[in-house]
Design an enzyme around this catalytic site. Structure first.
Site, short mmCIF file in Angstrom:
data_model
loop_
_atom_site.label_atom_id
_atom_site.label_comp_id
_atom_site.label_asym_id
_atom_site.label_seq_id
_atom_site.Cartn_x
_atom_site.Cartn_y
_atom_site.Cartn_z
N HIS A 70 0.84 -1.19 0.00
CA HIS A 70 0.00 0.00 0.00
C HIS A 70 0.88 1.25 0.00
CE1 HIS A 70 -3.73 -2.14 1.92
NE2 HIS A 70 -3.32 -2.73 0.81
N GLU A 72 1.11 3.71 1.94
CA GLU A 72 1.73 4.06 3.22
C GLU A 72 2.98 3.22 3.47
OE1 GLU A 72 -1.40 3.29 2.61
OE2 GLU A 72 -2.82 4.35 3.92
N CYS A 106 -5.50 1.63 6.14
CA CYS A 106 -6.14 0.36 6.50
C CYS A 106 -5.59 -0.15 7.83
CB CYS A 106 -5.94 -0.68 5.40
SG CYS A 106 -4.30 -1.41 5.41
N CYS A 109 -1.80 -0.90 7.66
CA CYS A 109 -0.96 0.29 7.61
C CYS A 109 -1.01 1.05 8.94
CB CYS A 109 -1.37 1.19 6.46
SG CYS A 109 -1.01 0.44 4.85
#
Ligand SMILES: [Zn+2]
Ligand SMILES: [Zn+2]
Lengths: 185, 359
Positions: A70, A72, A106, A109
Site C-alpha cells: 500500500h 503508506e 487500513c 498500515c
C-alpha cells in the site's frame, strides 16, 4: 474537519499548524489527482518531517503481486531509506513525522504506523472496507503495548473530494482498490 | 546461474530434508491443533429469563402447545423446545415455556405471574396447567457442542451440529498423517526461526504451503533487524509474490528465506485470476511459530490466505489474543485459524528470544 484526541501518553507539544496541514494535504490531493489521471488508485500519501517530504507512496500492489504494498508502506520504506542516507536516527525522525493521506489508512498500515511510532495521521475520507483508524477497527489508540506507540488522527480533511476521486476511479473499474465511502458524521 | 534458479533448487530441497527428520525429532502426539473461533462461537451461551408452566395432565399437551404457540409464537426462540419432560420424582409429568419474561403482560414481580394474567381463557383453556414459574433458557441457538451442552442444562435445545467444529474443539480434526505433515511444515518454520535468530533477528519463522499440492511455497524468518516492518509473515508474503514474478523486498543476505517457483500445472490453473488480482495466497496455508500481530494478520487478509496455523500465542496477537481479525465480520475475507501446532518447540523459541533480550 474533526479532531480525534486519542489520549496518548506522548506529550502533545508536537503538532503541525493548520496552515501546514492545509499545505501538505493539498500536496497529497495533487498526488491523488495525478494518480487518477494515470489510471492508478487515486490515493495521495506523504510523510513530512521538519517541513520536508521524506516519504511519498503510491499503491504498488499490482506490480509487485504483493497485496501489502500500500502507498503508506512504500512511503515508510522511503522514510527509512532517507534516514539511512542522511545518516540520522530513524526513531527520532519518526516521532516527529506526520502522515498526510487522502484516504484513512487500513488496519495493516495503521499498525505499521504504530510500529514505527509515527505520532500523527491526517486523512481525507474514511475507508469503510479496511479502515484501521476507526472505520472497521481502531488500532490508533488500542491497548497494544507491544505494537509500537498509539497515534493521533485528524480525520475528514476534504473528505468529499477524496471520495469523489475514488468513485471516478471505480467507474473505470479496478478490482484492487480500496472502496471507501463517506459517512455523514 | 540466476538467483531464481539457485533459490528454486533450495526450495525443492526443503521437503526431502524435513522428511528425513520425521521419525527422530518429535512426536505428533505431543501437541494438538485447536481452532480459534469467533467470539460468538467461543463465549458461553447467553441465557434469558422465560416463564414456564407445569402441565399436570399429559393428555392436554398437544392442545396446550397449539394454543400457547398461537398466543406466544416465540419468534426468536425457534431453537428451544416448547415442552420438556420432568424427572420421575416431579409431581407433574411435563413443563412448557409460555413466553419470555420481557414479553409477559403486566408483570411487576414474580408474585404477579399467574395463569390468569398470562393466558386469557378465551385463547388458552386452563385445564391441565399448574402455577407458572421463571426459568432460564438459552437466548441464541448454540453454535458449538460446549454451548449446546451448557444450554441443555437449562432447557432442552435443538442443535445443528457442525461435526468439523466439534472435532476441532476436541483437537481431533486432523488425522495422524495430516498432523505429521503439519508438523513437518512447522518444523521448517522453527528451523527458519533459528536461522533468523543466528543473523540477529527475532526467533520467529513462517512457512507458506500449498495444501493441495503438499508443496512448500515459501520459508521465511523475521528480518526486523534490517527493517522494522519485516516481520516473518510480511517476509513470507513477499516471498510468495517473488515466486510469482513479483516481490518488493531483498533477501540476498538471508539464505534461510526461500521461495519456490510455482509448478506448471498450478500456474495454468490460476494465472488468469492472478493477472487481475494479486491475491496470491488464495488457497495457501501459513505455518508461523508465533501468533501474528495486527499488521501481519491484516496483511494475511489482504493476501487472501487460506488457513493459518500457529504455535504459541503472543501478547498483542491479532488472531485470537487481542483481536480475531480472521473472524471480523466487516472484512471481505475470513479464514480458519488453529493454534498449538508444535507448541512446545515454538514456546522454546520464545524462550530463546527472552534470553536474547536479557543479554
Ligand atoms: Zn493499507
Ligand atoms: Zn507482525
Amino acid at each position: 474537519l474533526c479532531r480525534l484526541d486519542m489520549g496518548t501518553e506522548r506529550e502533545q507539544s508536537f503538532h503541525p499548524s493548520d496552515e501546514e496541514i492545509q499545505r501538505w494535504m493539498a500536496s497529497a490531493f495533487d498526488m491523488a489527482k495525478d494518480a487518477l489521471e494515470n489510471g492508478e488508485v487515486p490515493v495521495g500519501c506523504l510523510l513530512v518531517y521538519n517541513n520536508q517530504v521524506v516519504g511519498k507512496g503510491r499503491n504498488d500492489v499490482n506490480e509487485t503481486k504483493n497485496a501489502t504494498r500500500h502507498a503508506e508502506m512504500l512511503a515508510l520504506d522511503q522514510l527509512l531509506d532517507w534516514c539511512r542516507h542522511s545518516n540520522v536516527d530513524a526513531g527520532s525522525v519518526c516521532e516527529r513525522t506526520v502522515l498526510y493521506v487522502t484516504v484513512e489508512p487500513c488496519i495493516m498500515c495503521a499498525a505499521a504506523l504504530r510500529l514505527l511510532h509515527i505520532p500523527l495521521v491526517v486523512f481525507g475520507c474514511r475507508n469503510e472496507r479496511f479502515g484501521g483508524c476507526g472505520s472497521v477497527m481502531d488500532v490508533t489508540s488500542a491497548q497494544l503495548p507491544h505494537t509500537g506507540t498509539a497515534f493521533q488522527c485528524v480525520a475528514g480533511y476534504r473528505a468529499e473530494e477524496a471520495v469523489e476521486m475514488l468513485k471516478t476511479f471505480y467507474k473505470q473499474e479496478n478490482p484492487n482498490a480500496p472502496k471507501p465511502r463517506t459517512r455523514k458524521d | 546461474m540466476s538467483l531464481h534458479n539457485v533459490k528454486k533448487e533450495a526450495a525443492e530441497d526443503m521437503e526431502p530434508q524435513s522428511k528425513r527428520r520425521r521419525s527422530s525429532e518429535c512426536d505428533s502426539d505431543s501437541w494438538a491443533a485447536y481452532p480459534v473461533l469467533s467470539d460468538e462461537q467461543s463465549q458461553e451461551a447467553e441465557l434469558i429469563e422465560a416463564i414456564a408452566v407445569p402441565i399436570t395432565n399429559k393428555k392436554e399437551t398437544s392442545r396446550l402447545v397449539r394454543e400457547l404457540s398461537s398466543l406466544y409464537p416465540l419468534p426468536g426462540l425457534q431453537h428451544i423446545k416448547r415442552v420438556r419432560a420432568c424427572k420421575p420424582d416431579s409431581p407433574h409429568p411435563l413443563e412448557a415455556v409460555v413466553c419470555l419474561v420481557s414479553d409477559a403482560p403486566h408483570i411487576d414481580s414474580e408474585e404477579a405471574i399467574s395463569v390468569d394474567s398470562l393466558l386469557p381463557s378465551d385463547r388458552v383453556r386452563h385445564d391441565g396447567l399448574g402455577e407458572p414459574f421463571v426459568v432460564k433458557v438459552p437466548a441464541c441457538p448454540p453454535l458449538t457442542r460446549p454451548q449446546f451442552e451448557l444450554a441443555s442444562k437449562h432447557w432442552p435445545t435443538s442443535f445443528h451440529e457442525d461435526k468439523q467444529v466439534t472435532f476441532a474443539l476436541r483437537g481431533e480434526l486432523f488425522s495422524p498423517p495430516q498432523k505429521a505433515r503439519m508438523q513437518e511444515y512447522m518444523l521448517s518454520a522453527v528451523a527458519a526461526a533459528r536461522a533468523g535468530k543466528e543473523s540477529g533477528m527475532e526467533a520467529i519463522g513462517a512457512v507458506v504451503v500449498d495444501p493441495k499440492l503438499e508443496k512448500v511455497i515459501a520459508v521465511a524468518h523475521d528480518c526486523r533487524g534490517d527493517h522494522p516492518l519485516y516481520h516473518a509473515v510480511m517476509v513470507s508474503i513477499d516471498l510468495v509474490a517473488k515466486g510469482q514474478g513479483g516481490g518488493a523486498y531483498s533477501f540476498d543476505k538471508y539464505p534461510a528465506c526461500q521461495f519456490a517457483l510455482p509448478t506448471s500445472n498450478s500456474t495454468t490453473e490460476t494465472s488468469q485470476n492472478e493477472a487481475v488480482q494479486p491475491y496470491i495466497c488464495t488457497g495457501y496455508d501459513l505455518y508461523v511459530t508465533r501468533e501474528p500481530c495486527v499488521m501481519c494478520a491484516m496483511a494475511l487478509v489482504h493476501s487472501r490466505i487460506g488457513r493459518v496455523f500457529y504455535g504459541t500465542s503472543s501478547a498483542d496477537g491479532a488472531l485470537g489474543t487481542k483481536y480475531k481479525i480472521h473472524t471480523q465480520k466487516d472484512l471481505n475475507h475470513r479464514f480458519e485459524v488453529f493454534r498449538g501446532v508444535l507448541s512446545k518447540q515454538c514456546e522454546h523459541l520464545n524462550g530463546l528470544e527472552y534470553i536474547r533480550k536479557l543479554k
